[in-house]
Enzyme design. Structure first.
Site, mmCIF file in Angstrom:
data_model
loop_
_atom_site.group_PDB
_atom_site.id
_atom_site.type_symbol
_atom_site.label_atom_id
_atom_site.label_comp_id
_atom_site.label_asym_id
_atom_site.label_seq_id
_atom_site.Cartn_x
_atom_site.Cartn_y
_atom_site.Cartn_z
ATOM 1 N N SER A 1 5.335 -20.262 -1.501
ATOM 2 C CA SER A 1 5.156 -21.794 -1.126
ATOM 3 C C SER A 1 4.690 -22.259 -2.424
ATOM 4 C CB SER A 1 4.369 -22.205 -0.162
ATOM 5 O OG SER A 1 4.797 -21.398 1.111
ATOM 6 N N ASP B 1 -4.997 -3.176 6.143
ATOM 7 C CA ASP B 1 -5.177 -1.622 5.467
ATOM 8 C C ASP B 1 -4.719 -0.642 6.391
ATOM 9 O OD1 ASP B 1 -6.779 -2.449 3.215
ATOM 10 O OD2 ASP B 1 -8.535 -1.905 4.075
ATOM 11 N N ASP C 1 -5.554 -10.057 1.042
ATOM 12 C CA ASP C 1 -5.553 -8.648 1.583
ATOM 13 C C ASP C 1 -6.211 -8.412 2.846
ATOM 14 O OD1 ASP C 1 -5.157 -6.023 1.772
ATOM 15 O OD2 ASP C 1 -6.312 -5.463 0.126
ATOM 16 N N GLU D 1 0.831 -1.083 -0.020
ATOM 17 C CA GLU D 1 0.113 -0.050 0.081
ATOM 18 C C GLU D 1 0.785 1.227 0.089
ATOM 19 O OE1 GLU D 1 -3.318 0.219 2.603
ATOM 20 O OE2 GLU D 1 -3.930 -1.495 2.670
#
Length: 824
Positions: A263, A338, A335, A195
C-alpha cells in the site's frame, strides 16, 4: 429429398428456438437477483425510516435518525450488491469451503480449522464495547432483512452464483464480521513463509555472507550474524508429509509472501499544502478480483458524515474521511508471527516438550463436510505457543526435524480481539489525538495508520507488538525451539512502544511499506519490509515541490517511473551498451544490440504502451534466475520475484557477492558481465517465442494485463468472458502505481495481479473536492452495469467525487431506497 431437407430445417429451427428459450430462461432467473434501487420496503429491526440514495456511480449514501439504523442500512446495501462475496468470505474463515466446492478446497479448510479463526472471533464478541456491539447487531439485522426479502419475493437466491452452488445461507451474526477482519489478517500475513524460506535457504546456502545476499536486510544499521538453522536442530530435516499447498488455489486466503499486503499513503501539513489545508492520499494494495474487495459507501452518523472504502461483511469505513478527519492504511510488516518447533515425547506423541517437562496438547475434533465425499475428521492440536500446523503449509515439513511438529504464535490468534471496536471508534474520532487513542484497541492485522485532521498529520503503527526476549535464538527470523524459555513470547508490548510520527517538522510523511524505524531487537518492528524501492521515488516527488495540491498527490499515486530500473540498468549493462560494430541482421547479437539501444534511451517509465518495460522486466527475471539456480537448485522457484537489493549487491560485489555470477557446474569462471549478457539473450528468446522479434512494437500492457478475475467462475469456459475484467495497465513491481506481477516461470509471469483496488485523495481545505475510485464496480452481479463501470476510470487514472453533500448525491441518483419499520 426435399421433404428431408424441410425436416432438417424444422429441426434446426426448433433447436435454435429451444436454445434461445433456454438462454432467455437463464437470463430471467439470473436477472431476478439484480437489486431494485428504487423502492420502499417495510423491515424489522429499525427504529425509524432509513433512506439510501445511490449516486450515479452506485455509491450508497445512507441516512437514518439513529446510528444503529444507519448501520442496518449498510448491512442491507452490502447484501444487495455483494451477498455472494460476503457468504464466501464467511465460509472461508469458517473452514467450510469444501461443503460447496468439494475436495479442491479441503487443504484450505484444514488449515483454517487448525487456526480456529472463527472460534476466536466468536470468543471476541464478548470484549467489544457497547457502541461496537450495537453497530454489529444492527448491521447483521440489515443483512438478514435482505435475506428475508430474497426469500419472501423469490429474488433469484440473491446472486447468480447461488444457482450454481445452491447451499443454504445462515443468518448473519456479529461474530461473522469480526471473523472477516481476522481473515484479512490471514491474507496480509507473510512472516511465517519468510521464516520457513530463510530456514530452507540457510540449509542450501550455509555461507552467512551469501545468505545475506539472497535474503538481504532493508538498508539501515546491520544486525549481528545469527547461527545457521541446521545448528539449532539436533534432529535431521526431511519432508514428513506430502500434501497439496493451498496457496495456489484461487479461493485460498493464504497468499505467497510477494502478495502479503502492500500500500501507499502520504500526507501534507497545511504549511506544505497550496490550499492551506491538510492533504492525504491512500491506496491500499490487495490481490485483484471481480468484484474488488472494496465497496464504497457513505454513512451519515449522528456525529457527522463518513465516506470511503468498506469491506463487505464489516460495518466500518476502513479507509476514507469524515468532515474533520481522514485516515488511510498501509501494511506495517510488523513481525507478528513466530514458528516454533515442538519436540514430541517419544513415549507419547500426544505430549510435547515445555520448559517444565512434557505436557499434553490441547486437542479437539473437528468434522469437515465435503461435497460428494465422506466427511473428514481432524484432530486439532494446540501447544502453549499456538496451533499445530500441517507440514504442507508453506513447506513447513522441509524445516521440521524428525520427531517435531510446527506451532504458530500470532497476534491474530487472540481470543479477546478488539480490532472491530478500534475500527468503529476511528469513525467517531474528530481529531488526530482521538484517532490514535481509539486505535489502541487494534490487534491484527497490523497496519500503519496515516491520519490527518484540519491542522495535524500523523502516522502510527497500530496492532499488537509481541514482546520477545533479547536472547531469542533466531530473533524471530527463522523457526526456533518451542521449549526454550528465551524463544517464547513474553506477552505484548505497550501501545506506547508502537512507532509513531506526529506533526513532523518537514510537514510531509508517508509510507510505501518501507522500513520506518531502525530499532534494535527485540524492540524492532520487523526484519522484513515490503518495499526498498518505491520509497525512493516517493521521496523525490515529495521534495521537488515546496507545496503540494490534491492534483500533485494524485500525480504521485499514478506515477509509473521505476527507480529500480533507473538504478539497476546502468549497473548490469555497464559493459554491454557499446561493444563495437553492429552485428548482422537476424543474428542474436543484433537483436541484443537493438534491445540495448532501446534501454539506453529509456527513462524508466513503466508505460503500458512502451516496449522497454517488457525487455527490462524479462531481463531482470532471467538474470536473477541465472544467478541463483545453479547454487540453490529447485529452491530458486521460491524466489519468484526479482529482489533489486540482491541484484545490486551482486553487481557491486558487496562483501564478495559477485561470487553468485560464477556458474558452479562450468570450468570457466564467469563474470557478472557474462551472466548479464546471457540473461539478456535468455530474455530475448522468451520474448521472441511469445511476442516476436519486432522489439520496437512490443507493448508492456500486453504482458501486464490487470487480472480482475472471479474467484469461482473465472475459470469456467465461456462464462469467464462475462465475469473476468482484464485491462492493459502501466506500472510494475516497484513503481508508485504498483502493479505487482504474477512472477515465477509460468506462461504469464508479468500479469498484474495485485495492486490498488482503492484510491482516495482528500483535501481538507475543500473536502468536497476529495476523490476516490475502486478497481471494478460496486455490484458483484455480472449482469449489472455497475459490475465494471469504474474499471476503465481506474485504469485511466480517473476518480469520482467524494462528497458529503446530500443534495449532490440526490441530484444524480440512480435510485432511492426507503426502509421503514414494519407497521409504520
Amino acid at each position: 429429398m426435399a421433404g428431408l431437407f424441410r425436416w432438417l430445417i424444422r429441426a434446426t429451427g426448433g433447436l435454435i428456438l429451444l436454445a434461445v428459450a433456454a438462454v432467455c430462461a437463464v437470463y430471467f432467473l439470473l436477472s431476478r437477483s439484480l437489486p431494485d434501487y428504487s423502492k420502499t420496503l417495510a423491515v424489522e429491526g429499525i427504529s425509524a425510516q432509513v433512506e439510501i440514495i445511490r449516486n450515479n456511480s452506485n455509491v450508497p449514501h445512507i441516512f437514518g435518525q439513529a446510528d444503529e439504523d444507519v448501520f442496518f442500512g449498510l448491512g442491507y446495501v452490502h447484501a444487495q450488491d455483494r451477498l455472494w462475496q460476503m457468504v464466501m468470505l464467511r465460509r472461508t474463515v469458517q473452514g467450510r469451503l469444501s461443503e460447496v466446492f468439494g475436495a479442491r478446497t479441503i487443504e484450505i479448510d484444514k488449515v483454517l480449522r487448525r487456526l480456529d479463526m472463527y472460534g476466536l472471533a466468536r470468543q471476541s464478541v464478548a470484549v467489544q464495547d457497547a457502541r461496537t456491539m450495537a453497530a454489529l447487531e444492527a448491521y447483521a439485522a440489515g443483512i438478514n432483512a435482505r435475506l428475508k426479502e430474497i426469500n419472501d419475493e423469490a429474488l433469484g437466491r440473491g446472486a447468480p452464483e447461488m444457482f450454481l452452488f445452491n447451499t443454504p445461507i445462515a443468518p448473519w451474526q456479529p461474530a461473522d464480521s469480526i471473523a472477516i477482519i481476522k481473515l484479512m489478517a490471514v491474507q496480509l500475513s507473510g512472516h511465517l513463509e519468510h521464516e520457513v524460506l530463510r530456514a530452507r535457504t540457510s540449509l542450501a546456502v550455509p555461507d552467512p555472507a551469501r545468505l545475506a545476499d539472497i535474503l538481504p536486510d532493508a538498508p539501515g544499521s546491520g544486525i549481528a550474524a545469527l547461527s545457521d538453522y541446521a545448528s539449532l536442530m539436533d534432529a535431521p530435516m526431511g519432508r514428513q508429509v506430502a500434501s497439496a499447498e493451498p496457496s495456489g488455489e484461487p479461493l485460498s486466503p493464504f497468499k505467497r509472501r510477494a502478495f502479503a499486503g502492500a500500500s501507499n499513503a502520504w500526507a501534507a501539513a497545511p504549511k506544505r499544502s497550496a490550499s492551506g489545508g491538510t492533504l492525504l492520499a491512500n491506496d491500499p494494495h490487495l490481490g485483484f478480483s471481480a468484484p474488488a474487495i472494496w465497496y464504497l459507501a457513505r454513512m451519515e452518523l449522528q456525529s457527522g458524515g463518513i465516506i470511503g472504502g468498506t469491506i463487505p461483511g464489516v460495518p466500518a469505513v476502513m479507509v476514507g474521511r469524515s468532515a474533520k478527519l481522514g485516515w488511510g492504511i498501509t501494511s506495517s510488516y510488523l513481525d507478528d508471527q513466530d514458528v516454533f518447533m515442538e519436540e514430541l515425547n517419544a513415549a507419547n506423541p500426544e505430549e510435547y516438550r515445555t520448559p517444565d517437562g512434557f505436557k499434553p496438547f490441547v486437542t479437539r475434533k473437528s468434522i469437515i463436510e465435503i461435497k460428494d465425499q465422506n466427511p473428514v475428521t481432524l484432530t486439532l492440536r494446540w501447544s502453549d505457543n499456538g496451533p499445530i500446523l500441517p507440514g504442507s503449509h508453506y513447506d513447513l515439513a522441509e524445516v521440521t526435524p524428525a520427531g517435531h511438529v510446527a506451532a504458530l504464535n500470532w497476534t491474530a490468534l487472540n481470543p479477546e480481539d478488539t480490532t472491530m471496536s478500534a475500527a468503529i471508534g476511528l469513525m467517531y474520532a474528530d481529531s488526530v489525538a482521538e484517532a490514535l487513542a481509539s486505535a489502541e484497541q487494534y490487534i491484527a492485522p497490523s497496519q500503519n495508520l496515516t491520519v490527518v485532521d484540519q491542522d495535524t498529520i500523523a502516522m502510527k503503527l497500530i496492532g499488537a507488538m509481541p514482546r520477545r526476549d533479547a536472547r531469542h535464538q533466531t530473533e524471530g527470523r527463522m523457526p526456533s525451539l518451542g521449549w526454550r524459555e528465551e524463544n517464547r513470547w513474553q506477552g505484548l508490548l505497550a501501545y506506547s512502544a508502537n512507532p509513531e510520527f506526529v506533526a513532523p517538522v518537514g510537514g510531509l510523511l508517508g509510507n510505501t511499506n518501507n522500513k520506518t524505524v531502525d530499532r534494535p531487537f527485540p524492540l524492532h518492528v520487523s526484519h522484513v519490509w515490503g518495499d526498498t524501492q518505491r520509497v525512493n521515488r516517493w521521496r523525490r516527488l515529495m521534495q521537488i515541490r515546496q507545496v503540494h495540491t490534491r492534483d500533485s498527490f494524485i500525480e504521485a499515486q499514478l506515477d509509473t517511473v521505476s527507480f529500480t530500473a533507473r538504478s539497476l540498468l546502468p549497473l548490469i549493462g555497464a559493459e554491454l551498451w557499446f561493444t563495437g560494430e553492429a552485428a548482422p541482421d537476424g543474428t542474436p547479437e543484433r537483436l541484443r544490440q537493438r534491445a540495448l539501444v532501446l534501454l539506453s534511451e529509456w527513462n524508466g517509465e513503466m508505460n503500458e504502451h512502451l516496449p522497454e518495460p517488457l525487455i527490462y522486466a524479462a531481463w531482470l527475471r532471467a538474470l536473477q534466475d541465472r544467478l541463483i539456480r545453479d547454487d540453490i537448485g529447485p529452491l530458486a522457484n521460491e524466489f519468484d520475484h526479482v529482489n533489486p537489493l540482491f541484484i545490486e549487491r551482486v553487481f557491486r560485489d558487496v562483501d564478495g557477492a559477485s561470487a553468485w555470477c560464477d556458474i558452479r557446474q562450468s570450468s570457466p569462471v564467469e563474470s557478472c558481465v557474462d551472466i548479464a549478457r546471457l540473461a539478456l539473450d535468455d530474455a530475448l528468446v522468451w520474448i521472441e517465442e511469445r511476442y516476436g522479434t519486432a522489439l520496437e512494437s512490443l507493448r508492456w500492457g500486453d504482458a501486464h494485463q490487470a487480472t480482475h478475475d472471479h474467484q469461482v467462475l473465472g475459470e469456467v469456459p465461456v462464462l469467464r468472458y462475462f465475469v473476468n475484467i482484464r485491462q492493459s495497465t502501466s506500472g510494475g513491481d516497484n513503481t508508485l502505481l504498483r502493479g505487482r506481477t504474477r512472477g515465477g516461470q509460468g506462461p504469464n509471469p508479468f500479469e498484474n495481479v495485485h495492486g490498488a483496488g482503492y484510491r482516495g485523495v482528500y483535501d481538507f481545505a475543500d473536502p468536497d473536492s476529495s476523490v476516490f475510485v475502486i478497481s471494478t464496480g460496486q455490484s458483484g452481479h455480472f449482469l449489472s452495469r455497475h459490475y465494471d463501470d469504474m474499471a476503465q476510470l481506474w485504469r485511466r487514472g480517473e476518480y469520482i467525487p467524494m462528497s458529503l453533500d446530500r443534495d449532490l448525491a440526490r441530484a444524480a441518483a440512480v435510485g432511492v431506497t426507503v426502509l421503514r419499520p414494519v407497521g409504520e
